[in-house]
Design a protein around this motif. Sequence first.
Motif, PDB file in Angstrom:
ATOM      1  N   GLN A  90     -10.980 -29.276 -28.438  1.00  0.00           N
ATOM      2  CA  GLN A  90     -11.784 -29.357 -29.793  1.00  0.00           C
ATOM      3  C   GLN A  90     -12.962 -28.543 -29.962  1.00  0.00           C
ATOM      4  O   GLN A  90     -13.810 -28.745 -31.090  1.00  0.00           O
ATOM      5  N   GLY A  91     -13.483 -27.872 -29.054  1.00  0.00           N
ATOM      6  CA  GLY A  91     -14.667 -27.002 -29.038  1.00  0.00           C
ATOM      7  C   GLY A  91     -14.309 -25.975 -30.102  1.00  0.00           C
ATOM      8  O   GLY A  91     -13.537 -25.422 -30.354  1.00  0.00           O
ATOM      9  N   ASN A  92     -15.477 -25.966 -30.847  1.00  0.00           N
ATOM     10  CA  ASN A  92     -15.802 -24.822 -32.037  1.00  0.00           C
ATOM     11  C   ASN A  92     -17.224 -24.416 -32.254  1.00  0.00           C
ATOM     12  O   ASN A  92     -17.895 -25.549 -33.045  1.00  0.00           O
ATOM     13  N   ALA A  93     -17.680 -23.451 -31.870  1.00  0.00           N
ATOM     14  CA  ALA A  93     -19.045 -23.162 -32.032  1.00  0.00           C
ATOM     15  C   ALA A  93     -19.639 -23.347 -33.620  1.00  0.00           C
ATOM     16  O   ALA A  93     -20.855 -23.055 -33.748  1.00  0.00           O
ATOM     17  N   ARG A  94     -18.631 -23.127 -34.421  1.00  0.00           N
ATOM     18  CA  ARG A  94     -18.863 -23.053 -35.824  1.00  0.00           C
ATOM     19  C   ARG A  94     -18.978 -24.443 -36.439  1.00  0.00           C
ATOM     20  O   ARG A  94     -19.356 -24.609 -37.839  1.00  0.00           O
ATOM     21  N   ARG A  95     -18.530 -25.577 -36.065  1.00  0.00           N
ATOM     22  CA  ARG A  95     -18.589 -26.849 -36.552  1.00  0.00           C
ATOM     23  C   ARG A  95     -19.434 -27.705 -35.779  1.00  0.00           C
ATOM     24  O   ARG A  95     -19.127 -27.681 -34.561  1.00  0.00           O
ATOM     25  N   LYS A  96     -19.877 -28.657 -36.412  1.00  0.00           N
ATOM     26  CA  LYS A  96     -20.611 -29.803 -35.722  1.00  0.00           C
ATOM     27  C   LYS A  96     -19.933 -30.692 -34.865  1.00  0.00           C
ATOM     28  O   LYS A  96     -20.278 -30.737 -33.613  1.00  0.00           O
ATOM     29  N   GLU A  97     -18.581 -31.171 -34.989  1.00  0.00           N
ATOM     30  CA  GLU A  97     -18.124 -31.826 -34.416  1.00  0.00           C
ATOM     31  C   GLU A  97     -17.284 -31.091 -33.200  1.00  0.00           C
ATOM     32  O   GLU A  97     -16.743 -31.788 -32.219  1.00  0.00           O
ATOM     33  N   GLY A  98     -17.546 -29.824 -33.091  1.00  0.00           N
ATOM     34  CA  GLY A  98     -17.009 -28.794 -31.765  1.00  0.00           C
ATOM     35  C   GLY A  98     -18.189 -28.332 -31.114  1.00  0.00           C
ATOM     36  O   GLY A  98     -17.810 -27.508 -30.200  1.00  0.00           O
ATOM     37  N   ASP A  99     -19.514 -28.758 -31.400  1.00  0.00           N
ATOM     38  CA  ASP A  99     -20.543 -27.949 -30.726  1.00  0.00           C
ATOM     39  C   ASP A  99     -20.934 -28.736 -29.323  1.00  0.00           C
ATOM     40  O   ASP A  99     -21.651 -29.245 -29.122  1.00  0.00           O
ATOM     41  N   ASP A 100     -19.679 -28.458 -28.374  1.00  0.00           N
ATOM     42  CA  ASP A 100     -19.762 -28.730 -27.040  1.00  0.00           C
ATOM     43  C   ASP A 100     -19.334 -27.573 -26.097  1.00  0.00           C
ATOM     44  O   ASP A 100     -18.415 -26.932 -26.581  1.00  0.00           O
ATOM     45  N   TYR A 101     -19.824 -27.633 -25.123  1.00  0.00           N
ATOM     46  CA  TYR A 101     -19.407 -26.489 -24.100  1.00  0.00           C
ATOM     47  C   TYR A 101     -19.431 -26.944 -22.782  1.00  0.00           C
ATOM     48  O   TYR A 101     -20.301 -27.758 -22.329  1.00  0.00           O
ATOM     49  N   PRO A 102     -18.466 -26.623 -21.945  1.00  0.00           N
ATOM     50  CA  PRO A 102     -18.505 -26.964 -20.328  1.00  0.00           C
ATOM     51  C   PRO A 102     -19.607 -26.557 -19.825  1.00  0.00           C
ATOM     52  O   PRO A 102     -20.085 -26.917 -18.645  1.00  0.00           O
ATOM     53  N   ALA A 103     -20.105 -25.185 -20.157  1.00  0.00           N
ATOM     54  CA  ALA A 103     -21.450 -24.861 -19.355  1.00  0.00           C
ATOM     55  C   ALA A 103     -22.168 -23.947 -20.623  1.00  0.00           C
ATOM     56  O   ALA A 103     -21.740 -23.377 -21.473  1.00  0.00           O
ATOM     57  N   TYR A 142     -26.496 -19.256 -24.324  1.00  0.00           N
ATOM     58  CA  TYR A 142     -25.430 -18.490 -23.738  1.00  0.00           C
ATOM     59  C   TYR A 142     -24.378 -19.513 -23.558  1.00  0.00           C
ATOM     60  O   TYR A 142     -24.634 -20.364 -22.742  1.00  0.00           O
ATOM     61  N   ILE A 143     -23.054 -19.404 -24.204  1.00  0.00           N
ATOM     62  CA  ILE A 143     -22.208 -20.463 -23.777  1.00  0.00           C
ATOM     63  C   ILE A 143     -20.815 -19.670 -23.438  1.00  0.00           C
ATOM     64  O   ILE A 143     -20.395 -18.741 -23.549  1.00  0.00           O
ATOM     65  N   TRP A 144     -20.153 -21.019 -22.819  1.00  0.00           N
ATOM     66  CA  TRP A 144     -18.759 -20.580 -22.362  1.00  0.00           C
ATOM     67  C   TRP A 144     -17.938 -21.203 -23.505  1.00  0.00           C
ATOM     68  O   TRP A 144     -17.503 -22.426 -23.574  1.00  0.00           O
ATOM     69  N   ALA A 145     -17.582 -20.432 -24.543  1.00  0.00           N
ATOM     70  CA  ALA A 145     -16.946 -20.773 -25.783  1.00  0.00           C
ATOM     71  C   ALA A 145     -15.309 -21.126 -25.420  1.00  0.00           C
ATOM     72  O   ALA A 145     -14.712 -20.629 -24.615  1.00  0.00           O
ATOM     73  N   ASN A 156     -26.020 -22.099 -34.615  1.00  0.00           N
ATOM     74  CA  ASN A 156     -25.665 -23.336 -34.194  1.00  0.00           C
ATOM     75  C   ASN A 156     -25.297 -24.176 -35.633  1.00  0.00           C
ATOM     76  O   ASN A 156     -26.108 -24.109 -36.606  1.00  0.00           O
ATOM     77  N   PRO A 157     -24.386 -25.017 -35.624  1.00  0.00           N
ATOM     78  CA  PRO A 157     -23.789 -25.713 -36.756  1.00  0.00           C
ATOM     79  C   PRO A 157     -24.971 -26.515 -37.405  1.00  0.00           C
ATOM     80  O   PRO A 157     -24.965 -27.188 -38.226  1.00  0.00           O
ATOM     81  N   PHE A 158     -25.947 -27.211 -36.131  1.00  0.00           N
ATOM     82  CA  PHE A 158     -26.825 -28.181 -36.401  1.00  0.00           C
ATOM     83  C   PHE A 158     -28.016 -27.455 -36.990  1.00  0.00           C
ATOM     84  O   PHE A 158     -28.970 -28.040 -37.778  1.00  0.00           O
ATOM     85  N   THR A 159     -28.539 -26.239 -36.345  1.00  0.00           N
ATOM     86  CA  THR A 159     -29.890 -25.859 -36.999  1.00  0.00           C
ATOM     87  C   THR A 159     -29.670 -24.221 -36.729  1.00  0.00           C
ATOM     88  O   THR A 159     -29.199 -23.613 -35.747  1.00  0.00           O
ATOM     89  N   ASN A 210     -19.791 -34.482 -28.788  1.00  0.00           N
ATOM     90  CA  ASN A 210     -19.200 -34.353 -29.955  1.00  0.00           C
ATOM     91  C   ASN A 210     -17.865 -34.542 -30.023  1.00  0.00           C
ATOM     92  O   ASN A 210     -17.161 -35.096 -30.631  1.00  0.00           O
ATOM     93  N   THR A 211     -17.101 -33.838 -28.864  1.00  0.00           N
ATOM     94  CA  THR A 211     -15.627 -33.794 -28.939  1.00  0.00           C
ATOM     95  C   THR A 211     -15.137 -35.007 -28.111  1.00  0.00           C
ATOM     96  O   THR A 211     -13.881 -35.326 -28.139  1.00  0.00           O
ATOM     97  N   GLY A 212     -15.965 -35.531 -27.161  1.00  0.00           N
ATOM     98  CA  GLY A 212     -15.458 -36.737 -26.247  1.00  0.00           C
ATOM     99  C   GLY A 212     -14.539 -36.329 -25.049  1.00  0.00           C
ATOM    100  O   GLY A 212     -14.003 -37.160 -24.607  1.00  0.00           O
ATOM    101  N   GLU A 213     -14.626 -34.802 -24.899  1.00  0.00           N
ATOM    102  CA  GLU A 213     -13.861 -34.354 -23.828  1.00  0.00           C
ATOM    103  C   GLU A 213     -14.511 -34.329 -22.504  1.00  0.00           C
ATOM    104  O   GLU A 213     -15.765 -34.973 -22.363  1.00  0.00           O
ATOM    105  N   SER A 214     -13.871 -33.806 -21.433  1.00  0.00           N
ATOM    106  CA  SER A 214     -14.284 -33.743 -20.028  1.00  0.00           C
ATOM    107  C   SER A 214     -14.252 -32.560 -19.279  1.00  0.00           C
ATOM    108  O   SER A 214     -13.404 -31.690 -19.796  1.00  0.00           O
TER     109      SER A 214
END
Length: 227
Positions: A90-103, A142-145, A156-159, A210-214
Amino acid sequence: MLVSFASVAEPSATIQPFSTMSSLNEGWEPLIFPDIERHSRYQLITENGKQVVEATTHNSASGLIARVSVEPGDSLILRWRWKVSNVFEQGNARRKEGDDYPARVYVAFEFEPEGAGFFERAKRKAVEMVFGEELPGNALNYIWANRLPVGEIVANPFTDTTMMVAANSGAENTGEWVTVERDIVADYREAFGQTPPRLVGVAIMSDSDNTGESATAWYGDVSLIRP
């Protein structure tokens, strides 16, 4: 997410290598967000004879930050290596609900009040009064998207004071160590259209609030190099 620098630790011109640390308290400190209760877990481990940081995130967010004080000059290379177990569906750098990254590796710069409007300065002052913390200015993440093309930069979708740079993307290299080098001066100019001010912090973070993933991520040494 509110990123702040409240520690009494003195900033440094270098970043403490994970490979030589006997404790995560040596040159790094927890990066905790006041509105997030579940924190990611960080620990030193040895893999193939090298000491690295293992980060585990499960519907959580927190990081480790090294406070620095570095003038970037005309060029400054940020080098690190990392590995992730998976990317977020569910990761998505363009949306608040997807603003999560494993690293991710977060680079914070000094706030420049002369370039900010009245309301931005007032908002920052209010936050600092409430939390008793100094806030940085612009930042590069710097993200692993999961789907953003490598090299693409988006706000960033928040700022819009934080710009997301896809250093890696997708599942192709998951489970493998990847070495990354980025010229943070060139990236800052492309992202913000101006010369960067002094660096005040470099952080690692694995988050999934945001995604609730692991996911699990591994971070090798992070260093700043003059070309």
